[in-house]
Write a protein that holds these residues in place. Structure first.
Motif, PDB file in Angstrom:
ATOM      1  N   GLU A 117      -4.421  -0.215   6.258  1.00  0.00           N
ATOM      2  CA  GLU A 117      -3.862  -0.327   4.779  1.00  0.00           C
ATOM      3  C   GLU A 117      -4.998  -0.719   3.835  1.00  0.00           C
ATOM      4  O   GLU A 117      -5.059  -0.684   2.709  1.00  0.00           O
ATOM      5  CB  GLU A 117      -2.653  -1.048   4.864  1.00  0.00           C
ATOM      6  N   CYS A 155      -3.201   4.468   6.037  1.00  0.00           N
ATOM      7  CA  CYS A 155      -2.206   3.402   6.255  1.00  0.00           C
ATOM      8  C   CYS A 155      -1.639   3.580   7.540  1.00  0.00           C
ATOM      9  O   CYS A 155      -1.179   2.707   8.202  1.00  0.00           O
ATOM     10  CB  CYS A 155      -1.151   3.594   5.071  1.00  0.00           C
ATOM     11  N   LYS A 156      -1.269   4.850   7.815  1.00  0.00           N
ATOM     12  CA  LYS A 156      -0.627   5.209   8.985  1.00  0.00           C
ATOM     13  C   LYS A 156      -1.415   5.002  10.221  1.00  0.00           C
ATOM     14  O   LYS A 156      -0.951   4.303  11.327  1.00  0.00           O
ATOM     15  CB  LYS A 156      -0.391   6.648   9.116  1.00  0.00           C
ATOM     16  N   CYS A 170      -6.333   2.109   2.057  1.00  0.00           N
ATOM     17  CA  CYS A 170      -5.304   2.929   1.411  1.00  0.00           C
ATOM     18  C   CYS A 170      -6.025   4.004   0.363  1.00  0.00           C
ATOM     19  O   CYS A 170      -6.563   3.458  -0.528  1.00  0.00           O
ATOM     20  CB  CYS A 170      -4.242   2.162   0.727  1.00  0.00           C
ATOM     21  N   ASN A 194      -4.670  -0.195  -2.231  1.00  0.00           N
ATOM     22  CA  ASN A 194      -3.746  -1.120  -1.907  1.00  0.00           C
ATOM     23  C   ASN A 194      -3.328  -1.910  -3.142  1.00  0.00           C
ATOM     24  O   ASN A 194      -3.834  -2.048  -4.100  1.00  0.00           O
ATOM     25  CB  ASN A 194      -4.101  -1.974  -0.828  1.00  0.00           C
ATOM     26  N   TYR A 232       3.646  -6.913   4.993  1.00  0.00           N
ATOM     27  CA  TYR A 232       2.397  -7.438   4.201  1.00  0.00           C
ATOM     28  C   TYR A 232       2.358  -8.755   4.730  1.00  0.00           C
ATOM     29  O   TYR A 232       1.574  -9.660   4.050  1.00  0.00           O
ATOM     30  CB  TYR A 232       2.302  -6.863   3.311  1.00  0.00           C
ATOM     31  N   GLY A 257      -6.887  -4.268   8.120  1.00  0.00           N
ATOM     32  CA  GLY A 257      -5.417  -4.035   7.964  1.00  0.00           C
ATOM     33  C   GLY A 257      -4.405  -5.130   8.522  1.00  0.00           C
ATOM     34  O   GLY A 257      -4.932  -6.055   8.908  1.00  0.00           O
ATOM     35  N   SER A 304       0.954  -1.109  -0.041  1.00  0.00           N
ATOM     36  CA  SER A 304      -0.105   0.087   0.145  1.00  0.00           C
ATOM     37  C   SER A 304       0.810   1.084   0.070  1.00  0.00           C
ATOM     38  O   SER A 304       2.219   0.897   0.154  1.00  0.00           O
ATOM     39  CB  SER A 304      -1.060  -0.079   1.115  1.00  0.00           C
ATOM     40  N   CYS A 305       0.218   2.474  -0.123  1.00  0.00           N
ATOM     41  CA  CYS A 305       1.357   3.551  -0.124  1.00  0.00           C
ATOM     42  C   CYS A 305       2.127   3.814   1.123  1.00  0.00           C
ATOM     43  O   CYS A 305       3.076   4.408   1.094  1.00  0.00           O
ATOM     44  CB  CYS A 305       0.172   4.735  -0.522  1.00  0.00           C
ATOM     45  N   ARG A 306       1.546   3.373   2.136  1.00  0.00           N
ATOM     46  CA  ARG A 306       2.263   3.523   3.401  1.00  0.00           C
ATOM     47  C   ARG A 306       2.273   4.795   4.102  1.00  0.00           C
ATOM     48  O   ARG A 306       2.766   5.211   5.203  1.00  0.00           O
ATOM     49  CB  ARG A 306       3.743   2.886   3.448  1.00  0.00           C
TER      50      ARG A 306
END
Length: 346
Positions: free
Chosen positions: A105, A100-101, A108, A112, A140, A295, A93-95
């Motif tokens: 996720e 995501c934070k 996302c 994702n 992941y 997640g 995912s973009c993270r």
């Protein structure tokens, strides 16, 4: 790059066939997994047959993956060779987005990266679990606790988390009346998890053919939705309904079963749109919602929860040459309750 054997759909609606695919070389934070078991999810069929829209072919489905770590990149800290691990519906995912934070996720905002039928960050197609091996970023990958054997753990990576996440989010537990629509791959896990959470569990199934199983897995009540009396008897009595079916339902009829402030949450995704009279939600301040997978953090929590309570999925183990037959059996509801491929047969 590593060449591995796999089963792939060469084109939409084509039977799956044995082939080979390339897996990327193990990078700094990658884990190479020898896949031992891969569950067959209804969403594999939707995607292999383009029921949810245009797809990428050849397609190697499979996002219920359980196996053993056989190699790790030099930067990997979470796993070691020999660990029992799983991979679910996403591999990246973009993270960086808020979701995501927050450990969400699965939602996302940039989307994702799906375990299959997706493009990774290099623009290469992803291939899923109907294969001998897979390479996944350690962030992941999930640890499978010792308390669950790998074959019955595989379906938890989708069917388990897809039901656990909404049950937790909508506070299923003691004092709550929860119903599960559908007694299939997702539904049977919903029953087990809702029961283990302490809720009073009702199954709403088309017929009573699986009633004995439902009660054995933890349901307190079991009703046939083909019987109109069911809807009269249960009207206004439920706190939460999880719909696991991928057929379009009469949502108004199911919303009528909810108490004030109750929620009907859809985790099954029909290919066709559904209609709704909005008075069904206005009266009683009801919620019609949807939920995806969980997640990574929540998926690990779910695996640990299932191990703690001593259960995995109810499975029928098959060899890879039975995949096409298994797809047809899923579509005719002839499985109790999840097909799992023994990948040694690929």
């Amino acid at each position: 790059m590593t060449t591995v054997a796999a089963y792939a759909a060469p084109a939409a609606k084509a039977p799956l066939e044995r082939t080979t695919i390339e897996r990327r070389a193990v990078r700094e934070f990658d884990v190479l997994i020898d896949i031992k078991f891969a569950g067959i999810c209804h969403s594999d069929i939707h995607q292999a047959r383009e029921g949810w829209g245009e797809a990428i072919f050849p397609m190697v489905p499979g996002h219920e993956i359980a196996g053993i770590v056989s190699e790790v990149g030099p930067g990997v800290t979470k796993f070691r060779v020999g660990d029992r691990v799983g991979v679910g519906c996403m591999v990246d995912s973009c993270r960086e987005c808020d979701n995501c934070k927050a450990g969400l996720e699965q939602y996302c905002t940039g989307g994702n990266v799906g375990t299959y039928n997706a493009l990774d960050k290099d623009g290469e197609p992803t291939y899923g679990g109907y294969a001998e091996k897979i390479v996944v970023d350690e962030n992941y990958v999930l640890g499978i606790p010792e308390g669950i054997s790998l074959d019955v753990a595989a379906p938890l990576l989708c069917a388990g988390i897809t039901t656990y996440s909404p049950l937790k989010h909508w506070n299923a537990g003691p004092g709550k009346k929860v119903a599960i629509i559908g007694m299939g791959g997702l539904g049977h896990m919903g029953v087990k998890i809702a029961h283990a959470l302490g809720a009073e569990v009702t199954v709403l199934s088309q017929t009573l053919s699986k009633k004995e199983d439902g009660l054995k897995l933890g349901a307190d009540h079991y009703y046939a939705t083909s019987d109109p009396k069911t809807f009269e008897e249960l009207r206004g009595s439920l706190d939460l309904i999880i719909s696991t079916v991928s057929a379009p339902l009469n949502l108004g009829a199911y919303l009528s079963l909810l108490k004030t402030d109750g929620a009907l949450v859809n985790v099954g995704a029909p290919e066709e749109p559904v209609s709704l009279n909005l008075f069904s939600v206005i009266g009683g301040r009801k919620t019609l919602a949807g939920s995806g997978i969980g997640g990574i953090r929540e998926t690990q929590e779910m695996l640990d929860f299932c191990a703690e309570h001593g259960f995995g999925a109810e499975i029928e183990l098959i060899s890879a040459d039975q995949i096409n037959e298994a797809y047809e059996r899923v579509l005719s509801s002839d499985v109790r309750y999840r097909f799992v491929i023994d990948t040694a047969t690929i």
